[in-house]
Design a protein around this motif. Structure first.
Motif, PDB file in Angstrom:
ATOM      1  N   TRP A 104       0.812  -1.157  -0.181  1.00  0.00           N
ATOM      2  CA  TRP A 104       0.063   0.006   0.079  1.00  0.00           C
ATOM      3  C   TRP A 104       0.720   1.266   0.170  1.00  0.00           C
ATOM      4  O   TRP A 104       0.169   2.521  -0.226  1.00  0.00           O
ATOM      5  CB  TRP A 104      -0.859   0.004   1.183  1.00  0.00           C
ATOM      6  N   ALA A 105       2.068   1.260   0.446  1.00  0.00           N
ATOM      7  CA  ALA A 105       2.905   2.505   0.273  1.00  0.00           C
ATOM      8  C   ALA A 105       3.011   2.942  -0.927  1.00  0.00           C
ATOM      9  O   ALA A 105       3.239   2.394  -2.206  1.00  0.00           O
ATOM     10  CB  ALA A 105       4.389   1.936   0.780  1.00  0.00           C
ATOM     11  N   VAL A 106       2.923   4.178  -1.364  1.00  0.00           N
ATOM     12  CA  VAL A 106       2.727   4.865  -2.350  1.00  0.00           C
ATOM     13  C   VAL A 106       4.259   5.548  -2.948  1.00  0.00           C
ATOM     14  O   VAL A 106       4.534   5.930  -3.964  1.00  0.00           O
ATOM     15  CB  VAL A 106       1.726   6.177  -2.682  1.00  0.00           C
ATOM     16  N   ARG A 107       4.868   5.909  -1.656  1.00  0.00           N
ATOM     17  CA  ARG A 107       6.219   6.422  -1.734  1.00  0.00           C
ATOM     18  C   ARG A 107       6.980   6.359  -0.750  1.00  0.00           C
ATOM     19  O   ARG A 107       6.395   6.195   0.487  1.00  0.00           O
ATOM     20  CB  ARG A 107       6.178   8.095  -2.204  1.00  0.00           C
ATOM     21  N   LYS A 108       8.224   6.312  -0.885  1.00  0.00           N
ATOM     22  CA  LYS A 108       9.260   6.209   0.414  1.00  0.00           C
ATOM     23  C   LYS A 108      10.407   7.339   0.205  1.00  0.00           C
ATOM     24  O   LYS A 108      10.795   7.623  -0.873  1.00  0.00           O
ATOM     25  CB  LYS A 108       9.943   5.009   0.296  1.00  0.00           C
ATOM     26  N   THR A 109      11.217   7.626   1.339  1.00  0.00           N
ATOM     27  CA  THR A 109      12.095   8.757   1.247  1.00  0.00           C
ATOM     28  C   THR A 109      13.219   8.068   2.164  1.00  0.00           C
ATOM     29  O   THR A 109      13.120   7.539   3.286  1.00  0.00           O
ATOM     30  CB  THR A 109      11.782  10.081   1.933  1.00  0.00           C
ATOM     31  N   VAL A 266       7.760   6.751   5.088  1.00  0.00           N
ATOM     32  CA  VAL A 266       6.727   5.945   4.315  1.00  0.00           C
ATOM     33  C   VAL A 266       5.725   6.740   4.063  1.00  0.00           C
ATOM     34  O   VAL A 266       4.850   7.052   5.128  1.00  0.00           O
ATOM     35  CB  VAL A 266       6.848   4.723   4.709  1.00  0.00           C
ATOM     36  N   GLU A 267       4.943   6.827   2.924  1.00  0.00           N
ATOM     37  CA  GLU A 267       3.763   7.674   2.816  1.00  0.00           C
ATOM     38  C   GLU A 267       2.772   6.527   2.112  1.00  0.00           C
ATOM     39  O   GLU A 267       3.057   5.902   1.422  1.00  0.00           O
ATOM     40  CB  GLU A 267       3.915   8.696   1.984  1.00  0.00           C
TER      41      GLU A 267
END
Length: 272
Positions: A104-109, A266-267
């Protein structure tokens, strides 16, 4: 049956990474042990991503299914009482049963920290790579620009990668110089002898932030190792684009050491 999500921070110095290993000395092992001590359940924890040995996390997201009646808001304090001091649950939340912290994560930094001062920082040595000579920060910033957008990142992943596709999208990439003026007002960032010996380069602490829709094995560390060579003057900023287009790991620089890397955030899309 309920699904509980956790936001976890950890110092990865003494661990073999996030994912469970036979020896049991991983972040996942310690979290599962703490959950067992609290609820009596042997759960299988799902993580938003795997971090290697020595890599840290500020905002790792995990989830697990439980039959326990413990309210979601009580898991945070109760687990922290059963975890080692270098692993902290920052918050716990109820999630939909189908929620999967990785899928379900859409973006990570990720953040990679480099200390270019003459001496390492004794108190942050486990979280920074110490580069004993100055680096050209502007050249590194210029090189980062070539990575933005959707690309095949085969040049920036380990040959051991098992992913069927190496296409990823870098949404944002920036190099931030830490302001040490307040802490060390008597010490200029760039000293006179450095200017002559290393023209165009600076001392200081810099943080590389890279945000993407997903990352490959060692991807951020290989990007960092290559960017450091740009900062050293061994490569030009435009070489980053050439390396990317080559789709060949041998064209890129070394894999940077793990302890400078932190899974920052994590977004997800909002959900009830």
């Amino acid at each position: 049956m309920r699904n509980i999500g956790l936001i976890v921070s950890y110092d990865g110095t003494g661990y073999q990474g996030f994912q469970t290993q036979p020896g049991g000395n991983t972040i996942q092992n310690k979290l599962e042990e703490a959950i067992y001590l609290l609820s009596g359940e042997s759960v299988r924890l799902i993580g938003s991503g795997r971090t290697d040995a020595g890599v840290h996390a500020r905002g790792q997201v995990v989830n697990f299914h439980t039959s326990s009646s413990i309210p979601a808001e009580r898991w945070e304090r109760a687990l922290n009482a059963r975890l080692p001091d270098d692993i902290v649950v920052q918050s716990a939340f109820p999630a939909p049963l189908e929620f999967h912290s990785r899928r379900w994560a859409v973006r990570k930094t990720y953040r990679y920290s480099i200390n270019c001062n003459r001496n390492p920082d004794l108190f942050r040595r486990h979280y920074q790579f110490h580069h004993h000579t100055p680096l050209n920060f502007e050249a590194m910033r210029s090189g980062l620009g070539h990575l933005l957008g959707e690309h095949d990142f085969s040049s920036f992943t380990s040959p051991q990668s098992t992913k069927p596709s190496h296409i990823r999208t870098i949404i944002d990439a920036k190099l931030v110089v830490e302001d040490n003026a307040e802490a060390f007002p008597e010490k200029p960032v760039l000293q006179a002898w450095d200017t002559k010996q290393y023209p165009g380069r600076q001392r200081g602490i810099v943080h590389l932030y890279i945000t993407g829709n997903g990352f490959l094995y060692n991807m951020v560390r290989i990007i960092t190792g290559t960017l450091i060579q740009v900062g050293e003057g061994k490569r030009s900023p435009d070489d980053m684009g050439i390396i990317l287009a080559a789709k060949d790991r041998s064209k890129a620089g070394p894999t940077a050491v793990p302890h400078g890397l932190t899974l920052w955030e994590v977004e997800y899309e909002p959900f009830n």
